[in-house]
Design a protein around this motif. Structure first.
Motif, PDB file in Angstrom:
ATOM      1  N   ASP A   1       1.009  -1.162   0.111  1.00  0.00           N
ATOM      2  CA  ASP A   1       0.131   0.003  -0.086  1.00  0.00           C
ATOM      3  C   ASP A   1       0.906   1.382   0.126  1.00  0.00           C
ATOM      4  O   ASP A   1       2.137   1.088   0.281  1.00  0.00           O
ATOM      5  N   ILE A   2       0.294   2.432  -0.290  1.00  0.00           N
ATOM      6  CA  ILE A   2       1.053   3.670  -0.270  1.00  0.00           C
ATOM      7  C   ILE A   2       0.817   4.414   0.946  1.00  0.00           C
ATOM      8  O   ILE A   2      -0.234   4.306   1.695  1.00  0.00           O
ATOM      9  N   ILE A   3       1.830   5.154   1.312  1.00  0.00           N
ATOM     10  CA  ILE A   3       1.578   5.993   2.628  1.00  0.00           C
ATOM     11  C   ILE A   3       1.353   7.559   2.095  1.00  0.00           C
ATOM     12  O   ILE A   3       2.325   8.122   1.323  1.00  0.00           O
ATOM     13  N   VAL A   4       0.374   8.305   2.417  1.00  0.00           N
ATOM     14  CA  VAL A   4       0.194   9.532   1.987  1.00  0.00           C
ATOM     15  C   VAL A   4      -0.011  10.323   3.362  1.00  0.00           C
ATOM     16  O   VAL A   4      -0.610  10.014   4.315  1.00  0.00           O
ATOM     17  N   ASN A   5       0.813  11.369   3.398  1.00  0.00           N
ATOM     18  CA  ASN A   5       0.879  12.379   4.357  1.00  0.00           C
ATOM     19  C   ASN A   5      -0.290  12.689   5.023  1.00  0.00           C
ATOM     20  O   ASN A   5      -1.197  13.035   4.247  1.00  0.00           O
ATOM     21  N   ASP A   6      -1.002  12.575   6.250  1.00  0.00           N
ATOM     22  CA  ASP A   6      -1.898  13.022   6.887  1.00  0.00           C
ATOM     23  C   ASP A   6      -2.312  14.461   6.435  1.00  0.00           C
ATOM     24  O   ASP A   6      -3.569  14.715   6.093  1.00  0.00           O
ATOM     25  N   GLY A   7      -1.498  15.496   6.072  1.00  0.00           N
ATOM     26  CA  GLY A   7      -1.630  16.800   5.743  1.00  0.00           C
ATOM     27  C   GLY A   7      -2.472  16.870   4.326  1.00  0.00           C
ATOM     28  O   GLY A   7      -2.848  17.787   3.972  1.00  0.00           O
ATOM     29  N   TYR A   8      -2.401  15.793   3.419  1.00  0.00           N
ATOM     30  CA  TYR A   8      -2.952  15.847   2.166  1.00  0.00           C
ATOM     31  C   TYR A   8      -4.320  15.322   2.267  1.00  0.00           C
ATOM     32  O   TYR A   8      -5.071  15.422   1.221  1.00  0.00           O
ATOM     33  N   TYR A   9      -4.764  14.911   3.105  1.00  0.00           N
ATOM     34  CA  TYR A   9      -6.205  14.492   3.338  1.00  0.00           C
ATOM     35  C   TYR A   9      -6.837  15.608   3.813  1.00  0.00           C
ATOM     36  O   TYR A   9      -6.610  16.496   4.569  1.00  0.00           O
ATOM     37  N   LYS A  10      -8.199  15.833   2.721  1.00  0.00           N
ATOM     38  CA  LYS A  10      -8.930  16.945   3.148  1.00  0.00           C
ATOM     39  C   LYS A  10     -10.357  16.488   3.443  1.00  0.00           C
ATOM     40  O   LYS A  10     -10.904  15.542   3.024  1.00  0.00           O
ATOM     41  N   GLU A  11     -11.043  17.395   4.138  1.00  0.00           N
ATOM     42  CA  GLU A  11     -12.505  17.139   4.575  1.00  0.00           C
ATOM     43  C   GLU A  11     -13.711  17.994   3.895  1.00  0.00           C
ATOM     44  O   GLU A  11     -14.566  17.509   3.380  1.00  0.00           O
ATOM     45  N   ASP A  12     -13.054  19.243   3.625  1.00  0.00           N
ATOM     46  CA  ASP A  12     -14.186  20.229   3.168  1.00  0.00           C
ATOM     47  C   ASP A  12     -14.482  20.356   1.747  1.00  0.00           C
ATOM     48  O   ASP A  12     -13.218  20.124   1.003  1.00  0.00           O
TER      49      ASP A  12
END
Length: 294
Positions: free
Chosen positions: A142-153
Motif C-alpha cells: 500500500d502507499i503512505i500519504v501524509n495526513d496533511g494531504y487528506y481533506k474534509e471540506d
C-alpha cells in the motif's frame, strides 16, 4: 595421456645402441581463465535470484557465500538490497577459482492510478481512491500519504483543487515511480435526493378553524421553513431548505431550497348532536318548522 596424473615412459636402444632410460612426466590441474559474471543487477520479482557465472569449464560446480567462508549451492536472495556475494568454481581438472561481486536486487516500481479527481463530501478527511499495479501476487503493498494531504471540506478555490502525493510504500521491496504518485483533486458537495417531486403536495390537512403548518419528517440534510401558518382552505407554497449549503446540494437543482405545496382541504359537515324537529297541527299559528337548537 589426457587425465590429471603422473606418467612415465622408457626409451630402449636398438641395433648399434644398447641400454634404456626411463622418464616421468605429469599433467597437473590448470588455472581457469576468462571467468566473468552477468545479471548482477536485477529487479525484485518475489523469487530467489542470483547472478550468472560465465566461462566456467563444462561440468564445474559453483558455490556461493555471503561471508567468503561458508559456501553453498544456493543463496536465498529474495528481498531488494545490495549484497556482496562470493563464488567458488570447482572442477577436477582445474584449480578452484574464487571471486566476488556486488549483486543488486532493485526495488520493484509500483504503479499508482488515481481513479477519480472528484470525490463526494462525506464529512471525513479523504483522498481520491486509487489502484496499485505491478505487484507480485501474494505481496501486501500500500502507499503512505501524509495526513496533511487528506481533506474534509468541499473545495472552494478557483484553482485545480487540493494536492496529494504518495511518497512511501509499506512494502520495502517496492518504490513509487516518479511522476505518477501525485494527484490534484476536488471534494464536491454530496448530492441529496429530493424528499418529494418538486412543486408536489408535501402534506394535506383538513380545515379545523385553527392555524396549521405542514408536517415533514426530520432529516439531517434538510428542514421545512415554517415562518408562516395558514387557517383557510387552499394551497400554499412552502420551502424545504438544505441545512448545509456548502457541503450539500439538491439533486438536479441549483437552488438551496425546494418549493412544495401545503394543502388545507374543506372539512366534512357533521352534526355534533342530531336536532329534534317539532311539528304542528293544521290551523296552528306556527308557520315554520320548530326545531331544538344545538
Amino acid at each position: 595421456a589426457t587425465e590429471i596424473g603422473t606418467y612415465s615412459f622408457t626409451i630402449t636402444g636398438k641395433d648399434n645402441a644398447t641400454g634404456s632410460i626411463t622418464k616421468t612426466w605429469s599433467i597437473t590441474t590448470g588455472d581457469m581463465k576468462n571467468i566473468g559474471v552477468t545479471d548482477t543487477n536485477v529487479t525484485y520479482d518475489g523469487s530467489s535470484q542470483i547472478f550468472a557465472v560465465t566461462g566456467a569449464p563444462e561440468g564445474s560446480t559453483i558455490l556461493y557465500s555471503l561471508d567468503g567462508v561458508s559456501y553453498q549451492s544456493y543463496l536465498n536472495l529474495v528481498n531488494a538490497g545490495e549484497y556482496t556475494v562470493y563464488y567458488k568454481i570447482s572442477h577436477p581438472d582445474y584449480n578452484d577459482y574464487t571471486g566476488q561481486t556486488i549483486f543488486t536486487i532493485r526495488k520493484r516500481s509500483l504503479t499508482v492510478t488515481w481513479l477519480s479527481k472528484e470525490i463526494e463530501y462525506n464529512g471525513n478527511k479523504q483522498i481520491p481512491p486509487y489502484e496499485l499495479g505491478n505487484i507480485i501476487p501474494g505481496d501486501e503493498v500500500d502507499i503512505i500519504v501524509n495526513d496533511g494531504y487528506y481533506k474534509e471540506d468541499v473545495f472552494q478555490g478557483t484553482t485545480e483543487g487540493y494536492y496529494a502525493q504518495a511518497k512511501e510504500v509499506t512494502n520495502p521491496n517496492y518504490e513509487i515511480r516518479s511522476g505518477i504518485s501525485s494527484v490534484t483533486f476536488k471534494i464536491v458537495p454530496k448530492v441529496i435526493e429530493l424528499p418529494f417531486e418538486s412543486n408536489s403536495v408535501i402534506d394535506t390537512k383538513t380545515y379545523n378553524g385553527k392555524s396549521q403548518i405542514p408536517t415533514l419528517n426530520d432529516s439531517e440534510y434538510y428542514y421545512l421553513e415554517t415562518n408562516s401558518t395558514w387557517i383557510d382552505v387552499g394551497q400554499y407554497s412552502v420551502q424545504v431548505y438544505l441545512r448545509d449549503t456548502t457541503n450539500y446540494k439538491w439533486e438536479g437543482l441549483f437552488t438551496t431550497f425546494v418549493t412544495y405545496i401545503f394543502e388545507i382541504t374543506p372539512t366534512e359537515n357533521k352534526w355534533i348532536a342530531e336536532p329534534t324537529i317539532e311539528g304542528w297541527a293544521y290551523g296552528d299559528t306556527k308557520n315554520s318548522v320548530v326545531y331544538e337548537t344545538l
